[in-house]
Design a protein around this motif. Structure first.
Motif, short mmCIF file in Angstrom:
data_model
loop_
_atom_site.label_atom_id
_atom_site.label_comp_id
_atom_site.label_asym_id
_atom_site.label_seq_id
_atom_site.Cartn_x
_atom_site.Cartn_y
_atom_site.Cartn_z
N ARG A 256 0.83 -1.20 0.00
CA ARG A 256 0.00 0.00 0.00
C ARG A 256 0.87 1.25 0.00
O ARG A 256 0.53 2.26 -0.59
N ASP A 257 1.97 1.18 0.72
CA ASP A 257 2.84 2.34 0.85
C ASP A 257 4.18 1.97 0.21
O ASP A 257 4.50 0.80 0.13
N ASP A 274 10.03 0.00 -3.75
CA ASP A 274 8.92 -0.91 -4.08
C ASP A 274 7.63 -0.10 -3.96
O ASP A 274 7.47 0.69 -3.02
N THR A 275 6.74 -0.27 -4.92
CA THR A 275 5.54 0.57 -4.95
C THR A 275 4.28 -0.27 -4.96
O THR A 275 4.32 -1.48 -5.22
N LEU A 288 -4.62 6.04 -2.62
CA LEU A 288 -3.55 6.86 -2.04
C LEU A 288 -2.19 6.21 -2.29
O LEU A 288 -1.21 6.89 -2.62
N GLY A 289 -2.17 4.88 -2.14
CA GLY A 289 -0.92 4.14 -2.37
C GLY A 289 -0.45 4.31 -3.80
O GLY A 289 0.74 4.49 -4.06
N ILE A 290 -1.39 4.26 -4.74
CA ILE A 290 -1.03 4.37 -6.16
C ILE A 290 -0.51 5.78 -6.47
O ILE A 290 0.43 5.95 -7.25
N GLU A 291 -1.08 6.78 -5.79
CA GLU A 291 -0.53 8.14 -5.93
C GLU A 291 0.95 8.15 -5.55
O GLU A 291 1.77 8.80 -6.18
#
Ligand SMILES: Nc1nc2c(ncn2[C@@H]2O[C@H](COP(=O)(O)OP(=O)(O)OP(=O)(O)O)[C@@H](O)[C@H]2O)c(=O)[nH]1
Ligand SMILES: [Mg+2]
Length: 455
Positions: A256-257, A274-275, A288-291
């Motif tokens: 997520r983060d 890592d995304t 939000l994580g994808i942002e």
């Protein structure tokens, strides 16, 4: 006993090892230290430049420690002053006691960066070299240390000094013309001046271009690992770091983060990020994580785009890449295409390019690391003979470049020699600030304040 401002002492090595080196500098450093030193064997051992002495460090009648002294006679010392390096055993008590004894004589504790500042004040090094001392102290890998050593050795300072001299030549000629103003002579050929200005502008631009690489080398080159959920990004991060750094699961959308960590490859520091897997989602947290994934893409120096060879088609992979490439304006960003899960029997290596790896069993990881290094070479790393990495240097070089542009414009507009000379002086100023020929107390305080005590 001694003039308080003149003599300084500080521990120059961190405690925790076997030895602790206290450095003492100033006009009374030799006689000051001699008060506490009793040479081994002889009563009076002569002190001479760079000749080590062994003996006892006395605390009244008692021996505090057995030490080795290394005296340096100014100006041939780090600070340019008389200096002594004393190797004690690294006992916190011994070190504190010895510093206390010296303070009693008027040898005061040094401030942060004060030894290097004295070296600068005494002309042992210029400001850019002094900054390089701090860079070298904080260099944790080969590339950063090499860059710092280049500056410390004077390569950058010499280049700047050359540029300044190149401008000064013309400035002097233009100013000479003023003395002959009635006769309308032209000592400074305007076309030669235009050529010189252009050359120096090019050199400055070349240095400015190295800034982002220089920064990246110092702080680590950010490499974003992106791709759709479940492609194996977190597995790849863990495999590269050889550590269970990020959570891995077969549930898409696990990360997520962003999770970051460093790896040093052939002396170069990479920072892998890592995304969260990128996909359309209604989940507000995942959004939000994808942002953050997009953020990582923007600030990365290189991108590893991970595809899932088990279930993703090339078309899907390319659409996905085109989407964020366009959306974020990443046209120039180097992207390595990697197909993961090649260990799965039904995995397909799509025909069009990319590398094949298995993050799970480590296959292809060495090739991937090599590809990262090759890519860096393509981006120009290793080609530049000199890199800059300090914001201060960048700012001043930009000022010089702007001033030179004005010189060029004014030359074209046929300005008189006195105005051109003024323009040239303005272009020289930031170069002089770079090496510390001119500067303010504030700048010096800022630069030397970043050092630790004892340096
Ligand atoms: N067979 C095989 N499975 C893999 C490989 N790499 C990852 N996996 C599996 O794929 C699943 C997803 O792995 P993750 O590393 O969590 O994937 P991710 O890309 O980080 O996923 P998100 O965080 O959800 O975006 C897990 O079940 C992994 O064990 C591989 O090389 N081969
Ligand atoms: Mg993940």
């Amino acid at each position: 006993m001694f003039e308080l401002t003149q003599n300084i002492a500080a521990l120059s090595t961190p405690l925790g090892g076997g030895l602790a080196v206290i450095r003492v500098s100033g006009p009374h450093s030799w006689p000051g230290v001699a008060q506490f030193f009793s040479p081994m064997g002889k009563k009076h051992a002569p002190w001479s430049h760079r000749q080590a002495l062994v003996g006892n460090w006395m605390d009244g009648e008692e021996v505090l420690d057995q030490v080795v002294l290394l005296p340096f006679k100014g100006p041939n010392s780090f600070t340019g002053e008389d200096l002594v390096e004393i190797s004690f055993h690294a006992s916190p008590y011994v070190v504190e006691r010895a510093l206390h004894q010296m303070a009693g004589l008027g040898i005061r504790p040094a401030q942060a960066g004060e030894f290097t500042r004295r070296a600068f004040m005494n002309g042992k090094m210029d400001l850019a070299q002094a900054e390089a001392v701090a860079d070298l102290l904080s260099a944790s890998h080969k590339a950063a240390a090499r860059m710092a050593m280049q500056h410390l050795g004077g390569a950058f300072s010499n280049r700047i000094a050359q540029m300044r001299l190149g401008l000064l030549d013309f400035c002097a000629l233009l100013e000479l013309e003023l003395d002959f103003s009635e006769e309308e002579v032209e000592f400074a050929s305007r076309s030669d001046l235009a050529e010189r200005v252009q050359q120096i502008e090019q050199q400055i631009q070349a240095l400015l271009h190295t800034y982002s690489m220089g920064r990246a080398i110092k702080q680590g080159i950010p490499v974003a690992i992106v791709g759709r959920p479940n492609a194996g990004k977190s597995t790849l991060l863990n495999a590269l770091l050889q550590e269970e750094r990020a959570l891995v699961s077969d549930i898409p959308g696990t990360t997520r983060d962003t999770v970051e960590d460093e790896l040093i490859l052939e002396g170069i520091r990479f920072r892998f990020i890592d995304t969260a897997g990128i996909r359309d989602t209604q989940d507000p947290i995942e959004k939000l994580g994808i942002e953050r994934s997009f953020d990582a893409l923007r600030r990365s120096g290189m991108v590893l785009h991970l595809g899932d060879a088990q279930s993703q088609s090339l078309e899907e992979f390319e659409l996905e890449e085109a989407d964020w490439r366009e959306r974020l304006g990443l046209e120039d960003k180097p992207i390595l295409r990697i197909w993961n899960k090649m260990d799965v029997p039904e995995a397909q290596m799509p025909a069009a390019g990319g590398m094949a790896i298995s993050a799970r069993n480590g296959e292809g990881l060495e090739e991937l690391k090599q590809a990262l290094l090759d890519n860096l070479a393509e981006m120009g790393y290793g080609n530049q003979d000199l890199l800059i990495s300090q914001a201060r240097h960048k700012g001043l070089l930009e000022q010089a470049a702007q001033a030179l542009e004005r010189v060029r414009q004014h030359l074209e507009a046929g300005y008189s020699g006195d105005l051109l000379a003024l323009d040239l002086r303005q272009a020289m100023r930031p170069l002089e600030e770079l090496t510390g020929q001119i500067g303010t107390e504030e700048v010096l305080g800022h630069i030397f304040g970043r050092f630790c005590i004892g340096k």
